[in-house]
Design an enzyme around this catalytic site. Structure first.
Site, PDB file in Angstrom:
ATOM      1  N   LYS A 129     -27.690   5.219  30.220  1.00 25.92           N
ATOM      2  CA  LYS A 129     -26.254   5.825  30.430  1.00 25.92           C
ATOM      3  C   LYS A 129     -26.359   6.631  31.685  1.00 25.92           C
ATOM      4  O   LYS A 129     -27.271   7.921  31.370  1.00 25.92           O
ATOM      5  CB  LYS A 129     -25.520   5.982  29.563  1.00 25.92           C
TER       6      LYS A 129
ATOM      7  N   SER B  18     -16.990   4.638  22.724  1.00 25.93           N
ATOM      8  CA  SER B  18     -17.635   4.166  23.925  1.00 25.93           C
ATOM      9  C   SER B  18     -19.106   3.660  23.782  1.00 25.93           C
ATOM     10  O   SER B  18     -19.878   3.018  24.448  1.00 25.93           O
ATOM     11  CB  SER B  18     -17.878   5.410  24.873  1.00 25.93           C
TER      12      SER B  18
ATOM     13  N   SER C 198     -16.782   3.504  27.376  1.00 27.55           N
ATOM     14  CA  SER C 198     -17.168   3.667  28.617  1.00 27.55           C
ATOM     15  C   SER C 198     -18.809   3.405  29.052  1.00 27.55           C
ATOM     16  O   SER C 198     -19.334   3.225  30.060  1.00 27.55           O
ATOM     17  CB  SER C 198     -17.171   5.391  28.864  1.00 27.55           C
TER      18      SER C 198
HETATM   19  N1  GLN Z   1     -11.964   5.304  25.515  1.00 25.32           N
HETATM   20  C1  GLN Z   1     -11.802   6.424  25.238  1.00 25.32           C
HETATM   21  C2  GLN Z   1     -11.688   7.432  26.177  1.00 25.32           C
HETATM   22  O1  GLN Z   1     -11.075   6.841  27.193  1.00 25.32           O
HETATM   23  C3  GLN Z   1     -13.221   6.915  24.597  1.00 25.32           C
HETATM   24  C4  GLN Z   1     -14.335   7.045  25.443  1.00 25.32           C
HETATM   25  C5  GLN Z   1     -15.608   7.636  24.975  1.00 25.32           C
HETATM   26  O2  GLN Z   1     -15.839   7.314  23.791  1.00 25.32           O
HETATM   27  N2  GLN Z   1     -16.440   8.160  25.918  1.00 25.32           N
HETATM   28  O3  GLN Z   1     -11.517   8.676  26.096  1.00 25.32           O
END
Ligand code: GLN
Length: 483
Positions: free
Chosen positions: A76, A175, A151
């Site tokens: 990532k 995410s 994400s």
């Molecule tokens: N969807 C959540 C956010 O927008 C979690 C994102 C994540 O786990 N990095 O913050």
């Protein structure tokens, strides 16, 4: 070899029936062919990957290989990589090259894994659909009109489309697990502190945790063996004896107590997802597990608590991007203040700005007690719910996300709708507990459904066991999109 498990790849490489250079070339060619449609990778460095593969082949020939030596990997783009661009999917870091490797990157290098490139993600890991990336959205390989989740959507899409046999992800509120669910792969967020955050660009430091994404629980166990471990450079890294996460994989599940939280099967859950998850619960019963009704009464407060705490920490973490120390600097400005303002206004996208505004607001004098302190109290209540639940069960099962992958653009102008996607995943981050998602069927539009599992602190090995036995009895995890 694109569908092979990590164990099969490891055996083939050790037997020299395939070389790492051949294997790496195969995945690089697949990326060349399919990435234009999927946009799963931001950066691919063919020459560097092939050089690492040649070094892995030399190591294999000498007989000093580890189980991951020679196996291709995607990181990532939130993990910094020395000499290879790290963007965090932001214009702010579009041309940033780190002078050092993240701990996780070092660990995989030491194991001899081959870095194919860096995967697309939501900007600074803020999002649930991969639509906030400066480099454009990732497409779900099961249906390119749908989002891959976020994400870590690039990593999930890359593994699902067989562009990489394994990938790293990070999980602040879901995410790793939500994109794993939406793309039909397996993903694990370890107990907070098990994987070092050194060199993992910070979003919300008390919630962020790196973890493995792959096709099966067995693959996740092999990856976690490389990723986990104490690192003095991360002050929250836990000093614990090294574990072999594959050790319990084959244990029978007889007597396993599976908690089923009633709050996760109510309003908001789509019927197709509920049906697949209920079939998975029945399968667990066949495997000898016993279902226990549990309640997580404060879990409905996890989204509001998270959207105070995560932006608060983000607003502080992202203050380092000031146009001086890292990344983008505005071309024209009048004075220092103006340079900060313009660089940040130009460098950050809308969602990141929204988080910084919310975070600064909830931390400001006069609002701190009403929002930030209150959210921290809710966080404690949410953790206590789990502590109580684990008195009567060993693992908790439920849906990972309320629906299968939604369409690109469908929720992008309604942040609250988007935030509710993480309703089942966020509580584990607030409590610091390990959690994972594994494929358990298909729902509307033939899109994958994820089964969510939460365990007690350091129960990774037990959870991987529960997932592995399920995957031995079913074949959802072997299904691949026809792309
Ligand atoms: N969807 C959540 C956010 O927008 C979690 C994102 C994540 O786990 N990095 O913050």
């Amino acid at each position: 070899m694109i569908h092979a498990s990590l164990k099969q790849l490891s055996i083939a490489l050790a037997a020299r029936s395939v070389s790492s250079v051949e294997l790496t070339t195969q995945f690089l060619d697949r990326i060349d062919a399919l990435n234009p449609a999927l946009n799963a990778f931001i950066t691919v460095d063919r020459a560097a990957a092939l050089a690492q593969a040649a070094a892995a082949d030399a190591r294999l020939a000498q007989g000093d290989a580890s189980p991951l030596t020679g196996i291709p990997l995607a990181h990532k783009d939130i993990f910094v990589t020395r000499g290879l661009r790290t963007t965090c999917a932001s214009h702010m870091l579009e041309h940033y090259v780190s002078p050092f490797d993240a701990h996780v990157v070092e660990q995989f290098k030491a194991a001899g894994a081959v870095t194919l490139g860096k995967t697309n993600m939501d900007e600074f890991a803020m999002g649930s659909s991969n639509e906030t990336s400066f480099f454009g959205s990732v497409k779900n390989p099961w249906d390119t009109r749908a989002v891959p989740g976020g994400s870590s959507g690039g990593s999930a899409a890359a593994v699902a489309a067989r562009l990489a046999p394994m990938a790293t992800g990070t999980d602040t509120g879901g995410s790793i697990r939500q994109p794993a669910a939406l793309c039909g792969i397996s993903g694990l967020k370890p107990t907070y502190g098990v994987v070092s955050r050194y060199g993992m660009i910070a979003f919300a430091s008390s919630l962020d945790q790196g973890g493995p994404m792959a096709k099966s629980a067995e693959d996740l166990a092999l990856m976690l063996n490389a990723m986990a471990g104490f690192d003095a450079r991360d002050s929250t890294s836990l000093e614990r004896p090294k574990e072999d996460y594959t050790r319990d994989l084959e244990q029978p599940l007889a007597g396993l107590r599976v908690g089923v939280p009633k709050e996760h099967f109510g309003e908001g859950l789509n019927a197709d997802v509920a049906a697949a998850v209920e079939a998975a619960l029945a399968e667990y019963q066949k495997l000898g597990a016993q279902l226990v009704d549990i309640s997580l009464p404060n879990s409905r407060l996890s989204v509001p608590a998270y959207y105070v705490i995560a932006p608060a920490e983000a607003s502080s973490n992202l203050s380092r991007f000031d146009g001086v120390r890292y990344g983008h600097r505005a071309a024209e400005y009048t004075d220092l203040q103006d340079m900060y303002k313009k660089s940040r206004a130009e460098g950050f996208g809308a969602e990141v700005k929204r988080r910084i505004l919310i975070g600064t607001y909830v931390l400001s004098h006069g609002y701190y007690d009403a929002y930030y302190l209150k959210a921290q109290k809710l966080r404690r209540l949410i953790a206590q719910d789990f502590a109580r639940a684990f008195e009567s069960c060993d693992i908790i099962l439920g849906p990972t996300a309320p629906s299968v992958a939604f369409n690109l653009g469908e929720k992008s102008d309604d942040p609250v709708k988007m935030y509710l996607n993480d309703i089942y995943t966020i509580a584990a981050n607030l409590a610091g507990l390990p959690a994972m998602s594994i494929p358990c069927g298909f729902g509307a539009g033939g899109l994958p459904v994820g089964l969510h599992m939460v365990g007690n602190y350091f129960a990774e090995s037990r959870m991987l066991n529960a997932a592995h036995r399920y995957q031995r009895a079913t074949d959802w995890h072997t299904r691949a999109p026809s792309i």
